[in-house]
Design a protein around this motif. Sequence first.
Motif, short mmCIF file in Angstrom:
data_model
loop_
_atom_site.label_atom_id
_atom_site.label_comp_id
_atom_site.label_asym_id
_atom_site.label_seq_id
_atom_site.Cartn_x
_atom_site.Cartn_y
_atom_site.Cartn_z
N LEU A 68 2.71 -5.91 -7.88
CA LEU A 68 2.37 -6.47 -6.57
C LEU A 68 3.51 -7.31 -6.02
O LEU A 68 3.85 -7.20 -4.83
CB LEU A 68 1.10 -7.32 -6.68
CG LEU A 68 -0.21 -6.57 -6.90
CD1 LEU A 68 -1.34 -7.56 -7.15
CD2 LEU A 68 -0.52 -5.69 -5.71
N LEU A 69 4.11 -8.12 -6.87
CA LEU A 69 5.23 -8.94 -6.43
C LEU A 69 6.41 -8.08 -5.98
O LEU A 69 6.99 -8.32 -4.91
CB LEU A 69 5.67 -9.86 -7.58
CG LEU A 69 6.86 -10.76 -7.30
CD1 LEU A 69 6.46 -11.86 -6.33
CD2 LEU A 69 7.39 -11.34 -8.58
N TRP A 75 9.05 -4.69 0.45
CA TRP A 75 8.71 -4.43 1.84
C TRP A 75 9.36 -5.44 2.78
O TRP A 75 9.87 -5.08 3.84
CB TRP A 75 7.20 -4.44 2.04
CG TRP A 75 6.82 -4.04 3.42
CD1 TRP A 75 6.73 -2.77 3.91
CD2 TRP A 75 6.52 -4.91 4.52
NE1 TRP A 75 6.39 -2.80 5.24
CE2 TRP A 75 6.24 -4.11 5.64
CE3 TRP A 75 6.43 -6.28 4.65
CZ2 TRP A 75 5.90 -4.63 6.87
CZ3 TRP A 75 6.10 -6.80 5.89
CH2 TRP A 75 5.84 -5.98 6.98
N PHE A 76 9.36 -6.71 2.38
CA PHE A 76 9.94 -7.73 3.25
C PHE A 76 11.46 -7.67 3.30
O PHE A 76 12.05 -8.05 4.30
CB PHE A 76 9.50 -9.13 2.81
CG PHE A 76 8.12 -9.48 3.26
CD1 PHE A 76 7.84 -9.71 4.60
CD2 PHE A 76 7.09 -9.56 2.35
CE1 PHE A 76 6.57 -10.02 5.02
CE2 PHE A 76 5.81 -9.87 2.76
CZ PHE A 76 5.54 -10.10 4.10
N SER A 77 12.09 -7.20 2.24
CA SER A 77 13.56 -7.24 2.21
C SER A 77 14.22 -5.92 2.59
O SER A 77 15.42 -5.91 2.87
CB SER A 77 14.04 -7.66 0.82
OG SER A 77 13.66 -6.70 -0.14
N PRO A 84 14.13 5.10 0.56
CA PRO A 84 14.80 4.95 -0.73
C PRO A 84 14.22 3.82 -1.57
O PRO A 84 14.11 3.93 -2.79
CB PRO A 84 16.26 4.66 -0.37
CG PRO A 84 16.43 5.11 1.02
CD PRO A 84 15.09 5.03 1.67
N VAL A 85 13.83 2.73 -0.91
CA VAL A 85 13.24 1.62 -1.65
C VAL A 85 11.87 2.00 -2.19
O VAL A 85 11.52 1.65 -3.32
CB VAL A 85 13.19 0.35 -0.77
CG1 VAL A 85 12.38 -0.74 -1.41
CG2 VAL A 85 14.60 -0.14 -0.48
N LEU A 86 11.08 2.71 -1.41
CA LEU A 86 9.78 3.17 -1.87
C LEU A 86 9.91 4.10 -3.08
O LEU A 86 9.18 3.97 -4.06
CB LEU A 86 9.02 3.86 -0.74
CG LEU A 86 7.61 4.34 -1.06
CD1 LEU A 86 6.72 3.16 -1.42
CD2 LEU A 86 7.04 5.10 0.11
N LEU A 87 10.86 5.04 -3.00
CA LEU A 87 11.10 5.92 -4.15
C LEU A 87 11.63 5.13 -5.34
O LEU A 87 11.31 5.43 -6.50
CB LEU A 87 12.06 7.03 -3.77
CG LEU A 87 11.55 8.03 -2.73
CD1 LEU A 87 12.66 8.98 -2.31
CD2 LEU A 87 10.35 8.78 -3.25
N VAL A 146 3.82 0.52 -5.29
CA VAL A 146 3.84 1.49 -4.19
C VAL A 146 2.62 1.30 -3.29
O VAL A 146 2.72 1.37 -2.05
CB VAL A 146 3.91 2.93 -4.74
CG1 VAL A 146 3.68 3.95 -3.65
CG2 VAL A 146 5.25 3.16 -5.41
N GLY A 147 1.47 1.03 -3.87
CA GLY A 147 0.26 0.82 -3.08
C GLY A 147 0.35 -0.40 -2.18
O GLY A 147 -0.04 -0.35 -1.00
N PHE A 148 0.86 -1.51 -2.70
CA PHE A 148 0.99 -2.72 -1.89
C PHE A 148 2.05 -2.55 -0.81
O PHE A 148 1.88 -3.02 0.31
CB PHE A 148 1.31 -3.92 -2.79
CG PHE A 148 1.17 -5.24 -2.09
CD1 PHE A 148 -0.02 -5.61 -1.49
CD2 PHE A 148 2.22 -6.13 -2.06
CE1 PHE A 148 -0.15 -6.83 -0.85
CE2 PHE A 148 2.11 -7.36 -1.44
CZ PHE A 148 0.92 -7.70 -0.82
N PHE A 149 3.13 -1.87 -1.14
CA PHE A 149 4.16 -1.55 -0.15
C PHE A 149 3.55 -0.73 0.99
O PHE A 149 3.77 -1.01 2.16
CB PHE A 149 5.29 -0.76 -0.83
CG PHE A 149 6.48 -0.50 0.02
CD1 PHE A 149 7.57 -1.36 0.00
CD2 PHE A 149 6.55 0.61 0.84
CE1 PHE A 149 8.68 -1.12 0.78
CE2 PHE A 149 7.66 0.87 1.61
CZ PHE A 149 8.74 -0.01 1.58
N GLY A 150 2.77 0.28 0.64
CA GLY A 150 2.12 1.11 1.66
C GLY A 150 1.10 0.35 2.48
O GLY A 150 0.97 0.57 3.69
#
Length: 173
Positions: A68-69, A75-77, A84-87, A146-150
């Motif tokens: 989660l962290l 996502w914020f940075s 690319p960050v998500l992958l 990935v879930g929290f990013f989404g």
Amino acid sequence: MTREVRAFAVTVLTLAALGVTAGLLWSGLTPRAPYQVTDQGTVLADPTTQALIAADGWFAVITGGLGLLCGGVAWFSARRWMLPVLLGLCAGGVAAAYLTLWTGSTFTLGAVVVEAAPSATGAKIVPGALKLTAQGVLVSWPLLAVGFFGLLEGMHGYRESPLRAPYGGLGPN
């Protein structure tokens, strides 16, 4: 193209480094299961022990919290290089989970306290190595990252969407 590869690589390497730290934390916090030394090798001394379940629980809490962290920080940075960050979160989360497992089961930190019912044979009771009995907790880091990013991206996209306004931003006919 090179910036995207760099964003992916930095994400994966950062999560891998966190995986080693998480493994040391897991090793320090988790109680060890008691094993009995016999002629056939080591066997579980107390079949009713909750230490095996506690190891899975601590692993899930540590890796899930870090997932989660990592998802929130990523996502914020990484507003310019989202894909690319998500992958990198996905691949790095898997690598970090396996590194957490390897580090935690290889190194023993903290005071190891072993409690078991006394045996009738007087065999020696030793602490066991950390291991996972529920292999499904290995996906908690990448899944939650990935879930929290989404989730954050979806909330941001909804807030900025013209469809949020009544009638899709168009006045009533």
